[in-house]
Design a protein around this motif. Structure first.
Motif, PDB file in Angstrom:
ATOM      1  N   TYR A 291       0.794  -1.223   0.000  1.00  0.00           N
ATOM      2  CA  TYR A 291       0.000   0.000   0.000  1.00  0.00           C
ATOM      3  C   TYR A 291       0.835   1.286   0.000  1.00  0.00           C
ATOM      4  O   TYR A 291       0.269   2.382   0.078  1.00  0.00           O
ATOM      5  N   SER A 292       2.149   1.180  -0.025  1.00  0.00           N
ATOM      6  CA  SER A 292       3.051   2.341  -0.007  1.00  0.00           C
ATOM      7  C   SER A 292       2.906   3.167   1.267  1.00  0.00           C
ATOM      8  O   SER A 292       3.106   4.384   1.250  1.00  0.00           O
ATOM      9  N   ILE A 293       2.568   2.512   2.378  1.00  0.00           N
ATOM     10  CA  ILE A 293       2.511   3.199   3.680  1.00  0.00           C
ATOM     11  C   ILE A 293       3.887   3.078   4.325  1.00  0.00           C
ATOM     12  O   ILE A 293       4.281   1.995   4.757  1.00  0.00           O
ATOM     13  N   GLN A 294       4.605   4.202   4.411  1.00  0.00           N
ATOM     14  CA  GLN A 294       5.981   4.171   4.897  1.00  0.00           C
ATOM     15  C   GLN A 294       6.059   4.777   6.302  1.00  0.00           C
ATOM     16  O   GLN A 294       6.831   5.688   6.562  1.00  0.00           O
ATOM     17  N   ARG A 295       5.237   4.272   7.199  1.00  0.00           N
ATOM     18  CA  ARG A 295       5.215   4.705   8.601  1.00  0.00           C
ATOM     19  C   ARG A 295       4.503   3.636   9.400  1.00  0.00           C
ATOM     20  O   ARG A 295       4.052   2.639   8.849  1.00  0.00           O
ATOM     21  N   ASP A 296       4.397   3.833  10.714  1.00  0.00           N
ATOM     22  CA  ASP A 296       3.633   2.894  11.534  1.00  0.00           C
ATOM     23  C   ASP A 296       2.220   2.772  10.966  1.00  0.00           C
ATOM     24  O   ASP A 296       1.633   3.757  10.506  1.00  0.00           O
ATOM     25  N   SER A 297       1.674   1.558  11.007  1.00  0.00           N
ATOM     26  CA  SER A 297       0.379   1.345  10.360  1.00  0.00           C
ATOM     27  C   SER A 297      -0.427   0.261  11.043  1.00  0.00           C
ATOM     28  O   SER A 297       0.110  -0.615  11.718  1.00  0.00           O
ATOM     29  N   ILE A 298      -1.747   0.351  10.839  1.00  0.00           N
ATOM     30  CA  ILE A 298      -2.669  -0.731  11.168  1.00  0.00           C
ATOM     31  C   ILE A 298      -3.562  -0.919   9.954  1.00  0.00           C
ATOM     32  O   ILE A 298      -4.244   0.011   9.523  1.00  0.00           O
ATOM     33  N   VAL A 299      -3.502  -2.105   9.375  1.00  0.00           N
ATOM     34  CA  VAL A 299      -4.264  -2.426   8.169  1.00  0.00           C
ATOM     35  C   VAL A 299      -5.361  -3.415   8.551  1.00  0.00           C
ATOM     36  O   VAL A 299      -5.089  -4.441   9.180  1.00  0.00           O
ATOM     37  N   ALA A 300      -6.600  -3.092   8.177  1.00  0.00           N
ATOM     38  CA  ALA A 300      -7.741  -3.945   8.477  1.00  0.00           C
ATOM     39  C   ALA A 300      -8.336  -4.483   7.188  1.00  0.00           C
ATOM     40  O   ALA A 300      -8.505  -3.737   6.222  1.00  0.00           O
ATOM     41  N   PHE A 301      -8.640  -5.779   7.174  1.00  0.00           N
ATOM     42  CA  PHE A 301      -9.264  -6.376   5.996  1.00  0.00           C
ATOM     43  C   PHE A 301     -10.076  -7.598   6.397  1.00  0.00           C
ATOM     44  O   PHE A 301      -9.884  -8.187   7.461  1.00  0.00           O
ATOM     45  N   ARG A 302     -10.990  -7.978   5.513  1.00  0.00           N
ATOM     46  CA  ARG A 302     -11.825  -9.157   5.710  1.00  0.00           C
ATOM     47  C   ARG A 302     -11.366 -10.257   4.763  1.00  0.00           C
ATOM     48  O   ARG A 302     -10.980  -9.974   3.628  1.00  0.00           O
TER      49      ARG A 302
END
Length: 205
Positions: free
Chosen positions: A34-45
């Protein structure tokens, strides 16, 4: 896909279904996908299908490894993948995992009106295991996964499980996305508040 940026972390809510295999715990997964270049929380089903080679919990491997090639399974689940880059040791990563589990418990109890029991990093409803979770770390980051069963279908037959359906929670797509956002937002807000508290507190010496 929806992205919400907090001061210290980004929340991404994926609307497409993804199968969680354990590979998502590799460092920089959110950046690569996702090109997120920092701390992250990704939610998906999506489904949970974790084969033996992707298992991070050695206790589970030793206890259940002979029973199935896919030890952690669910036909339909909410998944959260968290990554922090502040060089956390494994203990801090596990403490953050517990915080995420407690937030998830809080949100689900508010929605369902039912009592959920937490034992360590697992959630239970009427004795049935509602969630799976793991914390780990690599050279560059700490990673956390929590999966919550939407349905009991596809869960291991030798484990008593429970699900959002058992809680009487609406599991239509929009309702599940709302749960993802509620949990993710509260985690992001907690991370921001902790950072703010660090920056207002005088040292003891």
């Amino acid at each position: 896909m929806k992205i919400i940026h907090f001061k210290s972390i980004s929340l991404l809510i994926e609307e497409e279904k993804i199968t969680y295999t354990g590979k998502e715990l590799e460092p920089l997964w959110a950046f690569e996908r996702y090109s997120i270049q920092r701390d992250s929380i990704v939610a998906f089903r999506g489904k949970i299908e974790v084969p033996l080679e992707n298992m991070k919990d050695l206790k589970d491997v030793k206890e259940e490894g002979f029973r199935s090639k896919a030890l952690i399974t669910s036909s339909d689940a909410i998944n959260f993948i968290v990554e922090h880059f502040d060089n956390p040791d494994l203990k801090i990563t596990y403490l953050r995992q517990r915080l995420l589990v407690l937030i998830t418990k809080e949100v689900l109890e508010e929605i369902s009106g039912k009592r959920i029991v937490r034992r360590g990093d697992d959630l239970y409803y009427k004795g049935g295991k509602l969630s799976v979770s793991i914390a780990s770390r690599g050279i560059s980051s700490g990673k956390i996964h929590i999966g919550i069963n939407i349905s009991k279908k596809g869960t291991p037959p030798y484990i008593k499980t429970s699900s959002l359906e058992d809680l009487g929670v609406n599991v239509e797509e929009d309702s599940v996305l709302d749960i993802m956002e509620s949990v993710g937002r509260r985690y992001g807000e907690e991370m921001d508040k902790i950072e703010e508290d660090i920056r207002k507190t005088k040292c003891l010496f």
